[in-house]
Design an enzyme around this catalytic site. Structure first.
Site, short mmCIF file in Angstrom:
data_model
loop_
_atom_site.label_atom_id
_atom_site.label_comp_id
_atom_site.label_asym_id
_atom_site.label_seq_id
_atom_site.Cartn_x
_atom_site.Cartn_y
_atom_site.Cartn_z
N GLU A 1 3.51 -4.19 -19.71
CA GLU A 1 2.71 -4.06 -21.67
C GLU A 1 1.55 -3.68 -21.30
O GLU A 1 1.03 -2.92 -22.44
CB GLU A 1 3.12 -5.13 -22.02
CG GLU A 1 2.25 -5.46 -23.39
CD GLU A 1 2.60 -6.83 -24.61
OE1 GLU A 1 3.24 -8.04 -23.71
OE2 GLU A 1 2.27 -6.94 -25.39
N GLU B 1 2.55 -16.90 -24.35
CA GLU B 1 2.42 -16.73 -25.78
C GLU B 1 4.83 -16.20 -25.07
O GLU B 1 5.75 -16.32 -25.68
CB GLU B 1 2.81 -15.84 -26.30
CG GLU B 1 3.55 -15.24 -27.63
CD GLU B 1 3.60 -14.00 -28.06
OE1 GLU B 1 4.44 -12.89 -27.80
OE2 GLU B 1 2.40 -13.10 -28.77
N HIS B 2 4.36 -15.01 -23.99
CA HIS B 2 5.62 -14.76 -23.56
C HIS B 2 6.33 -15.51 -22.90
O HIS B 2 7.95 -16.35 -22.78
CB HIS B 2 6.07 -13.94 -22.66
CG HIS B 2 5.13 -12.71 -23.03
ND1 HIS B 2 5.11 -11.42 -22.20
CD2 HIS B 2 4.22 -12.12 -23.77
CE1 HIS B 2 5.70 -10.15 -23.40
NE2 HIS B 2 4.29 -10.44 -23.81
N HIS C 1 -1.56 -14.90 -24.31
CA HIS C 1 -0.96 -13.94 -24.54
C HIS C 1 0.24 -14.10 -23.37
O HIS C 1 1.88 -13.68 -23.82
CB HIS C 1 -1.43 -12.12 -24.15
CG HIS C 1 0.02 -11.92 -24.35
ND1 HIS C 1 -0.24 -10.89 -23.20
CD2 HIS C 1 0.66 -11.21 -25.33
CE1 HIS C 1 0.92 -9.59 -23.76
NE2 HIS C 1 1.34 -10.02 -24.87
#
Lengths: 455, 436
Positions: free
Chosen positions: A150, A73-74, A70
């Site tokens: 997040e 992904e950012h 993840h």
């Protein structure tokens, strides 16, 4: 314009009752470098969705770097040799496009929705970042903070989400499904740039990816365009991911989570095979139907018996992820109704499971589920995005996209006996884990009011 | 209720795009004999139909009984003269039809999605008609769902984001009907009675207070029959009157609410725009640049991309029948809440003062007009747009002319509109979190 920032959302739950028996044909190709390409023409509107799916997600991660799929992904929006950080998003935006990405347990995917003539822009940018990502430490340090925020937003300040996280960590012994997709807090703090580089180098290659295109396009033209942009990329020698099959569970597992919250909450799950791991496929489809019997609408058993009927739950749900890569949980959750408690709710849910083991589901219930599945297969064609999503997911978890087309027929073939058989075989106490969220009081002092505005 | 509310706001978000390359759907309009206005758009490629009936029966019509509109909508499908809730659900689900209800501040709605196979559609339509025209509102169903609403409201108190947003609306709207949450409050829902529901339904769920939208694989004649069948027996009634205008007290205020969370949630803003608003396009395009376009917006650039202060930072206008809010928001670690809030405030203040650059304006216009087709690429989206246009009585050429209006907006007009409409020293600000 509420919550417009969908960028980088996580797919925490499975797509329910996937799938379509559509008339449109899927065109499937594999480039010389191993890139799989799936194209479906849908000429209803002059738009196209393009998705790139990588076979990597949180279930691929070793301990110490949970959440790194993840995080990467950012970082995929933070520049390449050719493009500056943020430029990807600016170019797509100026071309009227929408883009986003998501990370799941079994996949990481990137997508753009565009007016159809803009597809080459998407291909050029995606091909570029498939091989030429430039990881910059300064950008990484900022983005790490964004991901930590997040996590705070999604998990730390959400009692049910936090309970779910602890529940998964208890339910799984050695399966990589035990870790949260977003990663454990300390791991987020400890990533190094070299961890990200290593992860990118290992998994981001054409022979570990699937390109899915659905929309108002011609398959041969899309293929030619894909060859032009992705055909230049070199494949990698992929290191095979080691298997970590879950150890057999040796008895029921239980936990109590105490958190500041207003309502109690229950989550429980039985270890069951996914379509990918089932001894016979029909078992997985029977579990899918079983989920529909319990929670396939307002007329299904949990709503009609537990929320109305006995009025034990104010909310209740059941779920099964047919398309998981590894064996998964058949999950149940709920919130007790007023005057009820977690104990009575758990008993009621377990009673529903025991009924499923003793009595075949009625012909009427089966007919309802099959009618819903058939109708949904038409409704789903109203969304090009959803069609692409199904193909990409089925391909990426290792099932192959053909499974999407088989879905309606396979569900229609499920019998009441098969549903009872999977309930007896898999919904047993030895396979069960249960978590109770017992709320701690939230103490809220007086608020402070200051006259004067923002300046 | 929160979920339903979100849904409708998303719908509003989808409304505002323009068109270069894509013909807007053809919309036909007529009045049903019941008195309801009907909007129809034929879509033949899939054998299905989407129907939406929207009533001017949102929480703005609650009066003192906050939560009444939402509970009335939620109870519609819990029983009719002949069927109980499970029987209603089975009737829909056994033919694969999807039925839903929802409500927001301005409106309440029911939706039906069905295959157009004649037997299936006829069955789904009969059930929908029964639900809409003959709801029973049985005491037992009322009591159960009232209790469920109360638990839902209680649960919202564990979310700092929800607490903050509710407080923002209260600070902004004072005694105006928009102030209270769509689902109501614990003390008001506690007092609701079945008679309240019946009275609200009789007054508001009437033909003259409704618009019907149909998108799908039907002929015009068939669509006319469908509406007639659906609304058969619904009383004609009266359209709800205009809502009063909210009053701006022009006083800035900051409320800090203590909450044991890891993040502080910040909401800040003022009265924004109406659906019919002379500055509509200037505000819309301007906000797109300021905080309405995700990662490429100024607010996200300053808060997230440059400083890593938040995952989500945004601003939006939510145009409604009366002035909806202009709201900025973010959530960040408690100890940097003040810093993040300052960045937010500086960004909006600078934008109000300077307006966008020509380059920013061009990029926003390209994004809005170049992506128009995406906004209308499914029957569901088309139905949602038309429902919005129908409910707010926007002209039928609204979608066709949208792009040109977006392109006609100038940087100086944006600056002018923002400086007339928004004064940061008058903003209402709510901060919920564990900051000292």
């Amino acid at each position: 314009m509420q919550r417009i920032i969908l960028r980088f959302f996580l797919l925490l739950i499975a797509i329910p009752l996937a799938v379509s028996a559509s008339d449109q044909k899927v065109h499937s190709y594999t480039l010389w470098n191993g890139l799989k390409i799936l194209i479906k023409e849908d000429h209803r509107a002059p738009v196209v969705v393009s998705q790139v799916w990588y076979k990597v997600g949180s279930s691929y991660e070793p301990s110490g770097v949970t959440g790194i799929s993840h995080m990467l992904e950012h970082m995929m929006f933070k520049g390449t040799e050719k493009h500056l950080p943020g430029e990807f998003s600016r170019i797509i935006a100026e071309n009227g496009g929408r883009e986003n990405a998501f990370t799941g347990r079994d996949y990481t995917a990137y997508f753009q929705s565009l007016e159809k003539s803009r597809l080459p822009i998407s291909f050029e940018l995606e091909a570029d970042r498939m091989r030429n990502l430039r990881l910059i430490d300064e950008e990484f340090q900022k983005e790490r903070q964004v991901v930590i925020e997040e996590r705070r937003m999604r998990t730390e300040d959400n009692p049910q989400a936090k309970t779910g996280e602890h529940f998964m960590a208890m339910a799984w012994t050695n399966s990589q499904y035990k870790n949260p997709i977003i990663g454990w807090p300390e791991d987020l703090e400890n990533y190094r740039l070299s961890d990200l580089q290593g992860w990118y180098d290992r998994w981001y290659a054409p022979n570990n990816a699937t390109l899915v295109v659905v929309g108002d396009v011609k398959a041969d033209e899309v293929l030619a365009l894909a060859k032009k942009h992705f055909g230049l990329l070199q494949p990698d020698d992929l290191i095979i991911l080691k298997s970590r099959r879950e150890e057999a569970q040796l008895g029921e597992r239980r936990m109590v989570v105490k958190l500041p919250a207003k309502l109690p909450f229950l989550t429980m799950g039985y270890k069951v095979p996914a379509l990918n791991t089932a001894e016979t496929e029909s078992e997985a489809y029977a579990l899918e139907v079983l989920a529909g019997v319990l929670d396939g609408g307002n007329g299904a058993r949990l709503a009609s018996r537990l929320i109305r009927g006995q009025q034990i739950a104010t909310a209740a749900g059941a779920g099964y992820n047919l398309y998981a890569r590894l064996s998964t949980l058949f999950s149940l959750e709920g919130i007790p109704a007023k005057g009820q408690d977690l104990k009575s709710l758990e008993s009621a849910l377990r009673e529903q499971i025991s009924i499923l083991k003793k009595e075949p589901v009625s012909a009427k219930e089966l007919a309802r589920i099959k009618a819903q599945v058939l109708a949904n297969s038409i409704y789903e064609q109203d969304s090009v995005f959803y069609q692409a999503m199904q193909l990409g997911m089925a391909e990426t978890v290792g099932l192959g996209w053909h499974k999407v087309d088989e879905y309606v027929d396979k569900v229609k073939a499920v019998t009441a006996e098969q549903v009872m058989a999977v309930a007896q075989k898999y919904l047993t106490d030895e396979r069960l884990s249960v978590a109770w969220l017992e709320p701690l009081e939230i103490n809220i002092p007086q608020s402070t009011t200051i006259q004067g505005g923002a300046e | 209720m929160a979920i339903q509310l979100k849904k409708v706001i998303t719908l509003f978000a989808l409304i505002m795009w323009g068109n270069l390359l894509f013909a807007a759907p053809n919309i036909e309009q007529w009045s049903d004999r019941s008195g309801a206005k009907v909007y129809f758009s034929q879509a033949n490629s899939l054998p299905m139909v989407d129907v939406r009936v929207v009533f001017d029966a949102g929480s703005a019509r609650d009066g003192d009984k906050k939560g009444l509109a939402a509970l009335t909508a939620a109870l519609l499908d819990t029983g009719t003269g002949e069927l109980d809730a499970s029987a209603v659900a089975e009737r829909f689900e056994s033919v694969g039809a999807q039925f839903g209800v929802g409500s927001a501040r301005d409106m309440a709605w029911v939706t039906l999605r069905s295959l157009t196979d004649p037997d299936i559609l006829d069955s789904a339509l009969q059930t929908a008609h029964d639900v809409l025209v003959n709801p029973a509102f049985n005491q037992a169903d009322f009591e159960r769902d009232r209790q469920r609403t109360l638990l839902g409201l209680k649960r919202q108190e564990e979310s700092p984001g929800t607490i903050g947003k509710k407080a923002f609306f209260e600070a902004l709207y004072g005694s105006h009907p928009y102030a209270s949450p769509v689902g109501g409050r614990l003390d008001t829902v506690e007092k609701l009675t079945r008679e309240d529901i019946v009275t609200f339904y009789r007054q508001h769920y009437v033909a003259k207070n409704a618009v019907v939208v149909i998108v799908g694989d039907l002929s015009r004649a068939h669509a006319e029959e469908l509406v007639a069948q659906l609304l058969q027996g619904l009383s004609e009634g009266e359209a709800a009157g205009a809502l009063v205008e909210p009053q701006d007290d022009h006083k800035g205020v900051t409320v800090k609410k203590q909450f044991p969370s890891a993040q502080t949630h910040i909401f800040s803003g003022a009265l924004g725009a109406k659906r019919h608003d002379p500055d509509y396009f200037e505000l819309y395009v301007g906000n797109h640049i300021l905080g309405g376009s995700g990662l490429v917006s100024l607010i996200t650039e300053e808060v997230r991309e440059k400083r890593g202060l938040a995952y989500s930072a945004y601003s939006y206008f939510s145009p409604m029948a009366q002035f909806g809010p202009f709201m900025m928001g973010l959530q960040t670690r408690n100890d940097q809440a003040d810093q993040a809030f300052n960045v937010l405030t500086e960004t909006v203040s600078r934008f109000i003062k300077e307006g966008p650059t020509e380059k920013q304006l061009k990029a926003a216009q390209n994004n809005i007009t170049g992506g128009f087709a995406l906004r209308l690429d499914s029957n569901r989206k088309i139905a949602e747009y038309i429902a919005m246009m129908a409910f707010y009585d926007l002209p039928l050429d609204y979608l066709e002319t949208f792009s040109d209006k977006v392109k006609a907006v100038s940087a100086s007009a944006i600056r002018d509109a923002f400086s007339r409409r928004l004064r940061p020293d008058e903003f209402k600000t709510i901060m919920v979190g564990n900051s000292q």
